[in-house]
Design a protein around this motif. Structure first.
Motif, PDB file in Angstrom:
ATOM      1  N   UNK A 143       8.394  -5.496   6.828  1.00 48.97           N
ATOM      2  CA  UNK A 143       8.690  -6.550   5.968  1.00 48.97           C
ATOM      3  C   UNK A 143       7.360  -6.929   5.237  1.00 48.97           C
ATOM      4  N   UNK A 144       6.137  -7.020   6.031  1.00 48.28           N
ATOM      5  CA  UNK A 144       5.059  -7.065   5.485  1.00 48.28           C
ATOM      6  C   UNK A 144       4.570  -6.026   4.426  1.00 48.28           C
ATOM      7  N   UNK A 145       4.831  -4.682   4.570  1.00 46.97           N
ATOM      8  CA  UNK A 145       4.504  -3.743   4.106  1.00 46.97           C
ATOM      9  C   UNK A 145       5.241  -3.904   2.439  1.00 46.97           C
ATOM     10  N   UNK A 146       6.545  -3.909   2.709  1.00 45.13           N
ATOM     11  CA  UNK A 146       7.569  -4.130   1.723  1.00 45.13           C
ATOM     12  C   UNK A 146       7.058  -5.276   0.618  1.00 45.13           C
ATOM     13  N   UNK A 147       6.731  -6.351   1.150  1.00 48.59           N
ATOM     14  CA  UNK A 147       6.141  -7.609   0.390  1.00 48.59           C
ATOM     15  C   UNK A 147       4.850  -7.000  -0.248  1.00 48.59           C
ATOM     16  N   UNK A 148       3.924  -6.470   0.405  1.00 50.35           N
ATOM     17  CA  UNK A 148       2.632  -6.135  -0.448  1.00 50.35           C
ATOM     18  C   UNK A 148       2.851  -4.947  -1.514  1.00 50.35           C
ATOM     19  N   UNK A 149       3.767  -3.888  -1.240  1.00 50.81           N
ATOM     20  CA  UNK A 149       4.378  -3.239  -2.283  1.00 50.81           C
ATOM     21  C   UNK A 149       5.054  -3.685  -3.473  1.00 50.81           C
ATOM     22  N   UNK A 150       5.773  -4.863  -3.124  1.00 48.20           N
ATOM     23  CA  UNK A 150       6.169  -5.708  -4.214  1.00 48.20           C
ATOM     24  C   UNK A 150       5.162  -6.242  -4.993  1.00 48.20           C
TER      25      UNK A 150
END
Length: 287
Positions: free
Chosen positions: A164-171
């Motif tokens: 979730x954290x990685x997806x938020x940073x990628x977004x």
């Protein structure tokens, strides 16, 4: 050997529990003590006064149904003047403390969501310490410090949280990249628009200069050569430009072969075509 000689040694930061005929008699401080065993006195055990630490791992569930393992570190020691209580009242001190820690943690953590449990771990530690201090003081122990050193969710929960954290940073990174590309495209479009605008101004000024030059040439030729008309002068100018163009086409090393009719009549036809084209363009611009 020391007991046979009626002497016993107690090490530093340790006390000895002395009994007489099976009944508690006194607490022996560090040092050398006379122990007349003939009167039924003997040392039945030792109690350390040093600060001890107990690490407790407790598995429980949060309010949002996530199983976590809470690791608590309890630092404790016997109370001064209550060494006999600490020695006699509890069979297994560490198990007793562990039971209280389990009870408090499993009553506190289920009231919190997983994220809140990480944020409020000091509150959990304070609740454990208050409960232990109230319970263990009656048994001769002092709770010096209680620390929640770790909260470990299930491995699958950890992986999901990291994703979730990685997806938020990628977004966020994708938004920043798109914003940067947008700015580049806007600047490029503005640059192209400015270049086209300046190019248009240059072409307009060039054509205006050509028109002014042709006008001056026609007027000057008409004045200096009597009997010539503006039409004759324009025909001559167009024919001159025609030959200049032919010269440039022939001088270019990359030019392809061009077959055109050539002769006095052909030149006159070309002049007529150019003049008609100029007149039609002028008529269209006037409308």
């Amino acid at each position: 050997m020391g007991n046979l000689c009626c002497c016993v040694q107690v090490d530093q930061s340790t006390v000895a529990i002395r009994e007489q005929f099976g009944k508690f008699d006194s607490v022996l401080e560090p040092g050398c003590h006379c122990l007349p065993w003939i009167f039924g006195k003997r040392v039945v055990g030792h109690l350390t006064l040093r600060l001890q630490q107990l690490d407790v791992r407790c598995e429980t569930k949060t309010k949002d149904n996530v199983f976590v393992t809470v690791v608590a570190s309890i630092q404790y020691r016997p109370l001064a003047g209550k060494e006999s209580d600490a020695y006699y009242k509890l069979t297994n001190t560490r198990s007793q403390i562990q039971a209280y820690v389990f009870d408090v943690i499993r009553a506190s953590v289920p009231k919190l969501n997983l994220d809140d449990a990480f944020v409020q771990k000091n509150d959990i530690a304070q609740a454990v310490e208050d409960e232990l201090e109230k319970a263990m003081s009656a048994y001769g122990f002092e709770i010096v410090q209680t620390l929640i050193v770790d909260i470990e969710p299930d491995a699958h929960v950890k992986q999901a949280m990291n994703e979730i954290n990685a997806a938020a940073r990628m977004r966020v990174a994708a938004n920043e990249k798109a914003e940067a590309e947008k700015i580049v495209q806007i600047k490029r479009a503005e640059g192209e628009a400015e270049a086209k605008y300046l190019s248009g101004l240059g072409i307009a000024r060039q054509r205006q200069a050509i028109v002014y030059g042709l006008r001056d040439s026609v007027l000057g030729f008409s004045v200096n050569v009597p009997g010539t008309t503006a039409k004759d002068v324009m025909d001559m100018v167009l024919i001159t430009q025609y030959f200049d163009t032919m010269k440039e086409v022939g001088a270019s090393s990359k030019s392809s072969a061009v077959f055109i009719p050539h002769g006095p009549g052909a030149v006159r036809d070309i002049a007529t075509q150019i003049r008609d084209g100029l007149l039609q363009g002028q008529s269209a611009s006037d409308n």
